[in-house]
Design a protein around this motif. Structure first.
Motif, PDB file in Angstrom:
ATOM      1  N   GLY A   8      -5.451   8.209  -2.601  1.00  0.00           N
ATOM      2  CA  GLY A   8      -6.835   7.841  -1.988  1.00  0.00           C
ATOM      3  C   GLY A   8      -7.027   6.076  -2.200  1.00  0.00           C
ATOM      4  N   GLY A   9      -6.027   5.663  -2.934  1.00  0.00           N
ATOM      5  CA  GLY A   9      -6.076   4.152  -3.127  1.00  0.00           C
ATOM      6  C   GLY A   9      -6.660   3.820  -4.598  1.00  0.00           C
ATOM      7  N   ILE A  10      -7.037   2.798  -4.656  1.00  0.00           N
ATOM      8  CA  ILE A  10      -7.511   2.261  -6.221  1.00  0.00           C
ATOM      9  C   ILE A  10      -8.881   1.713  -6.031  1.00  0.00           C
ATOM     10  CG2 ILE A  10      -7.140   0.796  -8.190  1.00  0.00           C
ATOM     11  CD1 ILE A  10      -4.257   0.901  -7.475  1.00  0.00           C
ATOM     12  N   ASN A  22      -4.047  -5.352  -8.085  1.00  0.00           N
ATOM     13  CA  ASN A  22      -3.764  -5.081  -6.723  1.00  0.00           C
ATOM     14  C   ASN A  22      -5.007  -5.381  -5.934  1.00  0.00           C
ATOM     15  OD1 ASN A  22      -1.142  -3.413  -7.039  1.00  0.00           O
ATOM     16  ND2 ASN A  22      -2.481  -2.692  -8.584  1.00  0.00           N
ATOM     17  N   LYS A  23      -5.512  -6.347  -6.163  1.00  0.00           N
ATOM     18  CA  LYS A  23      -6.763  -6.872  -5.241  1.00  0.00           C
ATOM     19  C   LYS A  23      -6.245  -7.214  -3.929  1.00  0.00           C
ATOM     20  CE  LYS A  23     -10.864  -9.304  -6.325  1.00  0.00           C
ATOM     21  NZ  LYS A  23     -11.375 -10.381  -7.426  1.00  0.00           N
ATOM     22  N   LYS A  24      -4.879  -7.876  -3.808  1.00  0.00           N
ATOM     23  CA  LYS A  24      -4.304  -8.571  -2.558  1.00  0.00           C
ATOM     24  C   LYS A  24      -4.207  -7.369  -1.603  1.00  0.00           C
ATOM     25  CE  LYS A  24       0.497  -7.875  -4.007  1.00  0.00           C
ATOM     26  NZ  LYS A  24       0.020  -6.689  -4.536  1.00  0.00           N
ATOM     27  N   SER A  25      -4.408  -6.212  -1.888  1.00  0.00           N
ATOM     28  CA  SER A  25      -3.875  -4.985  -0.989  1.00  0.00           C
ATOM     29  C   SER A  25      -5.304  -4.523  -0.357  1.00  0.00           C
ATOM     30  CB  SER A  25      -3.278  -3.771  -1.744  1.00  0.00           C
ATOM     31  OG  SER A  25      -1.966  -4.182  -2.220  1.00  0.00           O
ATOM     32  N   ASP A  26      -6.447  -5.244  -0.820  1.00  0.00           N
ATOM     33  CA  ASP A  26      -7.845  -4.735  -0.324  1.00  0.00           C
ATOM     34  C   ASP A  26      -8.052  -5.617   0.936  1.00  0.00           C
ATOM     35  OD1 ASP A  26     -10.082  -3.646   0.203  1.00  0.00           O
ATOM     36  OD2 ASP A  26     -10.978  -4.528  -1.544  1.00  0.00           O
ATOM     37  N   CYS A  72       0.868  -1.188  -0.177  1.00  0.00           N
ATOM     38  CA  CYS A  72       0.026   0.083   0.019  1.00  0.00           C
ATOM     39  C   CYS A  72       0.764   1.321   0.043  1.00  0.00           C
ATOM     40  CB  CYS A  72      -0.874   0.124   1.086  1.00  0.00           C
ATOM     41  SG  CYS A  72      -2.296  -1.138   1.056  1.00  0.00           S
ATOM     42  N   LYS A  73       2.149   1.187   0.476  1.00  0.00           N
ATOM     43  CA  LYS A  73       2.846   2.424   0.628  1.00  0.00           C
ATOM     44  C   LYS A  73       3.058   2.927  -0.879  1.00  0.00           C
ATOM     45  CE  LYS A  73       7.017   4.191   2.694  1.00  0.00           C
ATOM     46  NZ  LYS A  73       8.218   3.866   3.819  1.00  0.00           N
ATOM     47  N   CYS A  83      -6.144  -0.226  -0.437  1.00  0.00           N
ATOM     48  CA  CYS A  83      -5.326   0.846   0.027  1.00  0.00           C
ATOM     49  C   CYS A  83      -5.812   2.181   0.299  1.00  0.00           C
ATOM     50  CB  CYS A  83      -4.033   1.023  -0.603  1.00  0.00           C
ATOM     51  SG  CYS A  83      -3.126  -0.599  -0.516  1.00  0.00           S
ATOM     52  N   GLU A  84      -7.236   2.256   0.724  1.00  0.00           N
ATOM     53  CA  GLU A  84      -7.743   3.573   0.815  1.00  0.00           C
ATOM     54  C   GLU A  84      -7.080   4.544   2.025  1.00  0.00           C
ATOM     55  OE1 GLU A  84     -10.600   0.665   2.574  1.00  0.00           O
ATOM     56  OE2 GLU A  84      -9.528   0.929   0.873  1.00  0.00           O
ATOM     57  N   ARG A  85      -7.178   5.792   2.057  1.00  0.00           N
ATOM     58  CA  ARG A  85      -6.695   6.533   2.989  1.00  0.00           C
ATOM     59  C   ARG A  85      -7.790   7.636   3.236  1.00  0.00           C
ATOM     60  NH1 ARG A  85      -0.701   8.653   2.938  1.00  0.00           N
ATOM     61  NH2 ARG A  85      -1.184   9.386   0.994  1.00  0.00           N
TER      62      ARG A  85
END
Length: 91
Positions: A48-50, A77-81, A39-40, A89-91
């Motif tokens: 804001g992520g994807i 990048n589904k693994k990062s959700d 996510c970094k 990776c929302e912020r």
């Protein structure tokens, strides 16, 4: 003079709605489905992520930034959700 003032005020009102109602950034034709390690790395480019769709809602509550919308990029990048809300990776 009143007509000119009214016209200027109307134009300013219309412009303020146009600016504030800006849509989420969306999938551009030139965006490749790049896979990021974590996510970094994602948040360096997409603060804001994807998101997979512009209609998805964040389960985690309030966020600072709007996510970039790209189905292909999200799938890569589904693994990062971690919370499975269709926003990685929302912020």
């Amino acid at each position: 003079m009143k007509k000119i003032g009214f016209a200027i005020m109307s134009l300013m009102l219309v412009m303020s709605f146009t600016i504030s109602a800006a849509p989420m950034p969306t999938d551009a034709a030139g965006v490749k489905a790049k896979t990021y390690a974590n996510c970094k790395e994602i948040n360096k480019k997409y603060k804001g992520g994807i998101a997979s769709s512009s209609k998805v809602k964040n389960k985690g509550g309030a966020t600072k930034y709007k996510p970039f919308v790209s189905k292909a990029l999200y799938e890569a990048n589904k693994k990062s959700d971690r919370d499975k809300d269709l926003i990685a990776c929302e912020r």
